[in-house]
Design a protein around this motif. Structure first.
Motif, PDB file in Angstrom:
ATOM      1  N   VAL A 164      22.122  47.890  48.779  1.00 50.74           N
ATOM      2  CA  VAL A 164      23.574  47.765  48.884  1.00 50.74           C
ATOM      3  C   VAL A 164      24.222  49.050  48.387  1.00 50.74           C
ATOM      4  O   VAL A 164      23.683  49.745  47.534  1.00 50.74           O
ATOM      5  N   THR A 165      25.377  49.352  48.954  1.00 45.38           N
ATOM      6  CA  THR A 165      26.169  50.498  48.510  1.00 45.38           C
ATOM      7  C   THR A 165      27.411  49.961  47.831  1.00 45.38           C
ATOM      8  O   THR A 165      28.130  49.134  48.398  1.00 45.38           O
ATOM      9  N   TYR A 166      27.646  50.426  46.612  1.00 48.70           N
ATOM     10  CA  TYR A 166      28.855  50.043  45.895  1.00 48.70           C
ATOM     11  C   TYR A 166      29.865  51.186  45.979  1.00 48.70           C
ATOM     12  O   TYR A 166      29.484  52.357  45.927  1.00 48.70           O
ATOM     13  N   LEU A 167      31.115  50.811  46.094  1.00 49.12           N
ATOM     14  CA  LEU A 167      32.185  51.801  46.190  1.00 49.12           C
ATOM     15  C   LEU A 167      32.296  52.568  44.886  1.00 49.12           C
ATOM     16  O   LEU A 167      32.341  51.989  43.799  1.00 49.12           O
ATOM     17  N   LEU A 205      40.906  47.305  42.981  1.00 43.47           N
ATOM     18  CA  LEU A 205      41.570  48.275  43.846  1.00 43.47           C
ATOM     19  C   LEU A 205      42.855  47.667  44.376  1.00 43.47           C
ATOM     20  O   LEU A 205      42.890  46.507  44.760  1.00 43.47           O
ATOM     21  N   GLU A 206      43.886  48.491  44.410  1.00 43.66           N
ATOM     22  CA  GLU A 206      45.149  48.023  44.990  1.00 43.66           C
ATOM     23  C   GLU A 206      45.001  47.930  46.504  1.00 43.66           C
ATOM     24  O   GLU A 206      44.202  48.631  47.120  1.00 43.66           O
ATOM     25  N   ASP A 266      44.699  59.285  40.830  1.00 44.57           N
ATOM     26  CA  ASP A 266      44.230  58.766  39.547  1.00 44.57           C
ATOM     27  C   ASP A 266      42.862  58.098  39.705  1.00 44.57           C
ATOM     28  O   ASP A 266      41.954  58.321  38.906  1.00 44.57           O
ATOM     29  N   TYR A 267      42.716  57.283  40.753  1.00 46.43           N
ATOM     30  CA  TYR A 267      41.422  56.640  40.988  1.00 46.43           C
ATOM     31  C   TYR A 267      40.346  57.683  41.295  1.00 46.43           C
ATOM     32  O   TYR A 267      39.241  57.615  40.760  1.00 46.43           O
ATOM     33  N   PRO A 270      32.655  47.060  43.350  1.00 50.40           N
ATOM     34  CA  PRO A 270      32.030  46.484  42.152  1.00 50.40           C
ATOM     35  C   PRO A 270      32.934  45.455  41.481  1.00 50.40           C
ATOM     36  O   PRO A 270      34.163  45.564  41.536  1.00 50.40           O
ATOM     37  N   GLN A 271      32.321  44.466  40.853  1.00 54.01           N
ATOM     38  CA  GLN A 271      33.065  43.376  40.233  1.00 54.01           C
ATOM     39  C   GLN A 271      34.086  43.858  39.207  1.00 54.01           C
ATOM     40  O   GLN A 271      35.166  43.304  39.094  1.00 54.01           O
ATOM     41  N   GLN A 272      33.763  44.906  38.457  1.00 54.67           N
ATOM     42  CA  GLN A 272      34.646  45.355  37.387  1.00 54.67           C
ATOM     43  C   GLN A 272      35.774  46.264  37.880  1.00 54.67           C
ATOM     44  O   GLN A 272      36.621  46.670  37.103  1.00 54.67           O
TER      45      GLN A 272
END
Length: 147
Positions: A89-92, A56-57, A121-122, A51-53
């Motif tokens: 679509v599938t978003y992470l 991710l490292e 944490d994620y 997702p745009q917001q």
């Protein structure tokens, strides 16, 4: 390649507006999403989009690619086009990350201590603590991790 995609919001209110969705539907029938980890183009429905917001490292991308996940990031105008065309679509999400990690425990076992904490944490950022069952991400006083 994504720079060639039209911005749908620039086309709204123009003579081209009626062509937007049919055009996007044609595009989405082809492999138009770039998967960095495999250096391949895939169909939108095969990819898991970040997702745009969400930021991710890089190590998380590496871990997920070790799970054979087709993770992709697309520019905002491409994401908006996917949404506008109502393309499946599938978003992470954190839940998807946990499911992928559970499917391949070895994908994250060699991470550094600090990266495992970041991954934890994620995974906990949606407060679904019960979904941690089976993941060896709980830090112990011995600097090891357990499930």
């Amino acid at each position: 390649v994504y720079r060639l995609w039209p911005s749908i919001y620039k086309l709204m209110g123009t003579d081209w507006e009626s062509f937007i969705v049919p055009f996007l539907n044609v595009i989405f029938n082809d492999a138009v999403v770039w998967i960095e980890s495999t250096s391949k183009w895939v169909h939108v429905k095969q990819a898991i989009l970040v997702p745009q917001q969400v930021h991710l490292e890089e190590f998380i991308f590496d871990v997920l690619s070790g799970c054979a996940a087709q993770i992709a990031t697309v520019p905002k105008h491409v994401d908006r086009a996917i949404i506008h065309a109502k393309c499946p679509v599938t978003y992470l999400t954190q839940s998807i990350v946990r499911r992928l990690l559970r499917s391949n425990l070895k994908s994250y076992e060699s991470l550094s201590y600090s990266n495992k904490l970041k991954l934890l944490d994620y995974c906990l950022s949606d407060n679904q603590y019960v979904e941690l069952i089976g993941l060896q991400l709980l830090p112990l006083a011995s600097n090891n991790f357990d499930s």
